[in-house]
Scaffold this motif. Sequence first.
Motif, PDB file in Angstrom:
ATOM      1  N   GLN A 215      -5.312  -5.863   6.130  1.00 49.97           N
ATOM      2  CA  GLN A 215      -4.218  -5.448   5.066  1.00 49.97           C
ATOM      3  C   GLN A 215      -2.986  -6.014   5.191  1.00 49.97           C
ATOM      4  OE1 GLN A 215      -5.205  -3.576   2.365  1.00 49.97           O
ATOM      5  NE2 GLN A 215      -7.323  -3.360   3.101  1.00 49.97           N
ATOM      6  N   TYR A 216      -2.489  -6.466   6.255  1.00 45.93           N
ATOM      7  CA  TYR A 216      -1.130  -6.793   6.526  1.00 45.93           C
ATOM      8  C   TYR A 216      -0.690  -7.930   5.207  1.00 45.93           C
ATOM      9  CZ  TYR A 216       2.962  -8.724   8.872  1.00 45.93           C
ATOM     10  OH  TYR A 216       4.428  -8.976   9.140  1.00 45.93           O
ATOM     11  N   GLY A 217       0.470  -7.710   4.850  1.00 47.58           N
ATOM     12  CA  GLY A 217       0.985  -8.501   3.608  1.00 47.58           C
ATOM     13  C   GLY A 217       0.794  -7.765   2.405  1.00 47.58           C
ATOM     14  N   GLN A 218      -0.397  -6.599   2.114  1.00 48.70           N
ATOM     15  CA  GLN A 218      -0.160  -5.788   1.345  1.00 48.70           C
ATOM     16  C   GLN A 218       0.213  -4.378   1.590  1.00 48.70           C
ATOM     17  OE1 GLN A 218      -4.418  -5.718   0.571  1.00 48.70           O
ATOM     18  NE2 GLN A 218      -4.518  -7.600  -0.463  1.00 48.70           N
ATOM     19  N   CYS A 219       0.092  -4.125   2.937  1.00 48.35           N
ATOM     20  CA  CYS A 219       0.394  -2.672   3.365  1.00 48.35           C
ATOM     21  C   CYS A 219       1.911  -2.718   3.672  1.00 48.35           C
ATOM     22  CB  CYS A 219      -0.584  -2.232   4.591  1.00 48.35           C
ATOM     23  SG  CYS A 219       0.158  -0.838   5.291  1.00 48.35           S
ATOM     24  N   THR A 220       2.155  -3.890   4.485  1.00 48.52           N
ATOM     25  CA  THR A 220       3.543  -4.295   5.119  1.00 48.52           C
ATOM     26  C   THR A 220       3.610  -5.592   5.433  1.00 48.52           C
ATOM     27  OG1 THR A 220       5.495  -3.657   6.209  1.00 48.52           O
ATOM     28  CG2 THR A 220       3.170  -3.464   7.419  1.00 48.52           C
ATOM     29  N   ASP A 221       4.896  -6.237   5.200  1.00 43.81           N
ATOM     30  CA  ASP A 221       5.113  -7.399   5.818  1.00 43.81           C
ATOM     31  C   ASP A 221       6.171  -7.292   6.805  1.00 43.81           C
ATOM     32  OD1 ASP A 221       7.274  -6.831   4.076  1.00 43.81           O
ATOM     33  OD2 ASP A 221       6.686  -8.944   2.949  1.00 43.81           O
ATOM     34  N   PHE A 222       6.585  -6.083   7.205  1.00 42.70           N
ATOM     35  CA  PHE A 222       7.676  -5.790   8.287  1.00 42.70           C
ATOM     36  C   PHE A 222       6.998  -6.449   9.599  1.00 42.70           C
ATOM     37  CE2 PHE A 222      10.700  -3.315  10.766  1.00 42.70           C
ATOM     38  CZ  PHE A 222      11.559  -3.610  10.179  1.00 42.70           C
TER      39      PHE A 222
ATOM     40  N   VAL B 170      -0.812  -4.847  16.043  1.00 42.15           N
ATOM     41  CA  VAL B 170      -2.009  -4.252  15.380  1.00 42.15           C
ATOM     42  C   VAL B 170      -1.992  -4.510  14.019  1.00 42.15           C
ATOM     43  CG1 VAL B 170      -3.212  -2.089  14.853  1.00 42.15           C
ATOM     44  CG2 VAL B 170      -2.405  -2.596  17.176  1.00 42.15           C
ATOM     45  N   CYS B 171      -0.831  -4.291  13.436  1.00 37.63           N
ATOM     46  CA  CYS B 171      -0.518  -4.452  12.000  1.00 37.63           C
ATOM     47  C   CYS B 171      -0.776  -6.060  11.604  1.00 37.63           C
ATOM     48  CB  CYS B 171       1.031  -4.063  11.644  1.00 37.63           C
ATOM     49  SG  CYS B 171       1.026  -2.262  11.123  1.00 37.63           S
ATOM     50  N   LYS B 172      -0.025  -6.899  12.386  1.00 41.44           N
ATOM     51  CA  LYS B 172      -0.089  -8.367  12.182  1.00 41.44           C
ATOM     52  C   LYS B 172      -1.489  -8.813  12.109  1.00 41.44           C
ATOM     53  CE  LYS B 172       4.569  -9.375  13.553  1.00 41.44           C
ATOM     54  NZ  LYS B 172       5.259 -10.003  14.461  1.00 41.44           N
ATOM     55  N   LYS B 173      -2.403  -8.241  12.959  1.00 39.33           N
ATOM     56  CA  LYS B 173      -3.933  -8.801  12.997  1.00 39.33           C
ATOM     57  C   LYS B 173      -4.757  -7.975  11.752  1.00 39.33           C
ATOM     58  CE  LYS B 173      -3.862 -10.099  17.694  1.00 39.33           C
ATOM     59  NZ  LYS B 173      -4.649  -9.678  19.328  1.00 39.33           N
TER      60      LYS B 173
ATOM     61  N   MET C 128       0.674  -1.157  -0.053  1.00 40.56           N
ATOM     62  CA  MET C 128      -0.057   0.069  -0.222  1.00 40.56           C
ATOM     63  C   MET C 128       0.971   1.162   0.061  1.00 40.56           C
ATOM     64  SD  MET C 128      -3.155   0.910   2.582  1.00 40.56           S
ATOM     65  CE  MET C 128      -3.947  -0.648   2.272  1.00 40.56           C
ATOM     66  N   VAL C 129       0.606   2.122  -0.540  1.00 33.52           N
ATOM     67  CA  VAL C 129       1.552   3.301  -1.016  1.00 33.52           C
ATOM     68  C   VAL C 129       1.100   4.398  -0.065  1.00 33.52           C
ATOM     69  CG1 VAL C 129       1.794   3.152  -3.544  1.00 33.52           C
ATOM     70  CG2 VAL C 129      -0.125   4.171  -2.662  1.00 33.52           C
ATOM     71  N   LYS C 130       1.816   5.208   0.127  1.00 35.35           N
ATOM     72  CA  LYS C 130       1.908   6.252   1.516  1.00 35.35           C
ATOM     73  C   LYS C 130       0.639   7.245   0.966  1.00 35.35           C
ATOM     74  CE  LYS C 130       4.826  10.326   2.572  1.00 35.35           C
ATOM     75  NZ  LYS C 130       6.010  11.088   2.537  1.00 35.35           N
ATOM     76  N   ASP C 131       0.291   7.460  -0.027  1.00 31.33           N
ATOM     77  CA  ASP C 131      -0.767   8.402  -0.174  1.00 31.33           C
ATOM     78  C   ASP C 131      -2.090   7.747   0.177  1.00 31.33           C
ATOM     79  OD1 ASP C 131      -0.984   6.735  -2.500  1.00 31.33           O
ATOM     80  OD2 ASP C 131      -1.388   8.138  -3.793  1.00 31.33           O
ATOM     81  N   LYS C 132      -2.188   6.743   0.670  1.00 31.23           N
ATOM     82  CA  LYS C 132      -3.256   5.826   1.037  1.00 31.23           C
ATOM     83  C   LYS C 132      -3.543   6.523   2.581  1.00 31.23           C
ATOM     84  CE  LYS C 132      -4.329   3.604  -2.479  1.00 31.23           C
ATOM     85  NZ  LYS C 132      -5.363   3.933  -3.424  1.00 31.23           N
ATOM     86  N   PHE C 133      -2.455   6.902   3.017  1.00 32.71           N
ATOM     87  CA  PHE C 133      -2.345   7.395   4.559  1.00 32.71           C
ATOM     88  C   PHE C 133      -2.431   8.793   4.565  1.00 32.71           C
ATOM     89  CE2 PHE C 133      -0.350   3.238   4.241  1.00 32.71           C
ATOM     90  CZ  PHE C 133      -0.470   2.819   5.646  1.00 32.71           C
ATOM     91  N   VAL C 134      -3.226   9.178   5.707  1.00 39.41           N
ATOM     92  CA  VAL C 134      -3.582  10.538   6.034  1.00 39.41           C
ATOM     93  C   VAL C 134      -2.829  11.420   6.783  1.00 39.41           C
ATOM     94  CG1 VAL C 134      -5.434  12.174   6.535  1.00 39.41           C
ATOM     95  CG2 VAL C 134      -5.955   9.988   5.108  1.00 39.41           C
ATOM     96  N   TYR C 135      -1.940  12.332   6.893  1.00 42.28           N
ATOM     97  CA  TYR C 135      -1.263  13.116   7.490  1.00 42.28           C
ATOM     98  C   TYR C 135      -2.046  13.900   8.566  1.00 42.28           C
ATOM     99  CZ  TYR C 135       2.393  15.922   9.812  1.00 42.28           C
ATOM    100  OH  TYR C 135       3.211  16.300  10.725  1.00 42.28           O
TER     101      TYR C 135
END
Length: 154
Positions: free
Chosen positions: A50-57, A44-47, A1-8
């Motif tokens: 979107q985990y795996g698409q957004c990040t897998d870190f 929170v990310c692992k659950k 998932m790209v950064k522009d999907k996140f809201v600052y």
Amino acid sequence: MVKDKFVYDKEHDCYWCPEGQKLVYEGKHEGDKKIAYRIPDAVVCKKCKQYGQCTDFPRGRKIVRLSQEEVKEKLERQYEHPESQEIYKKRKARVEHPFGHIRRNLGMTSFLVRGREGARAEISVAATCFNIVRMITLLGGVRELIGGFMALQS
């Protein structure tokens, strides 16, 4: 998932992910040029669905923001205007030509010296070479250039 999907969120200095999770300030990188934000709890990310698409870190999603991101965004918006496109077309025609010539025809693909002063000296020599070649072309050849210089002496 790209950064522009996140809201600052400027007021709280944080990012919000599309799933509503908050990425908090983590610290600065590369001096003061970049700022990092991260999900505080990697679980929170692992659950997240979107985990795996957004990040897998394993430590969760991280966003890096330029310290001058607002300026960058403003310039990107300005670039989209038709007036700016016209200016950019002129810039490409006028400014990019010398750099392309120096790179391709003079074979200068990287600097040979290190440090700012050395790089400035090296690019000055290359620019001078470009200018001399350009003068020769505009005046019609080497003989005409020399004739022009001779006329200046008398």
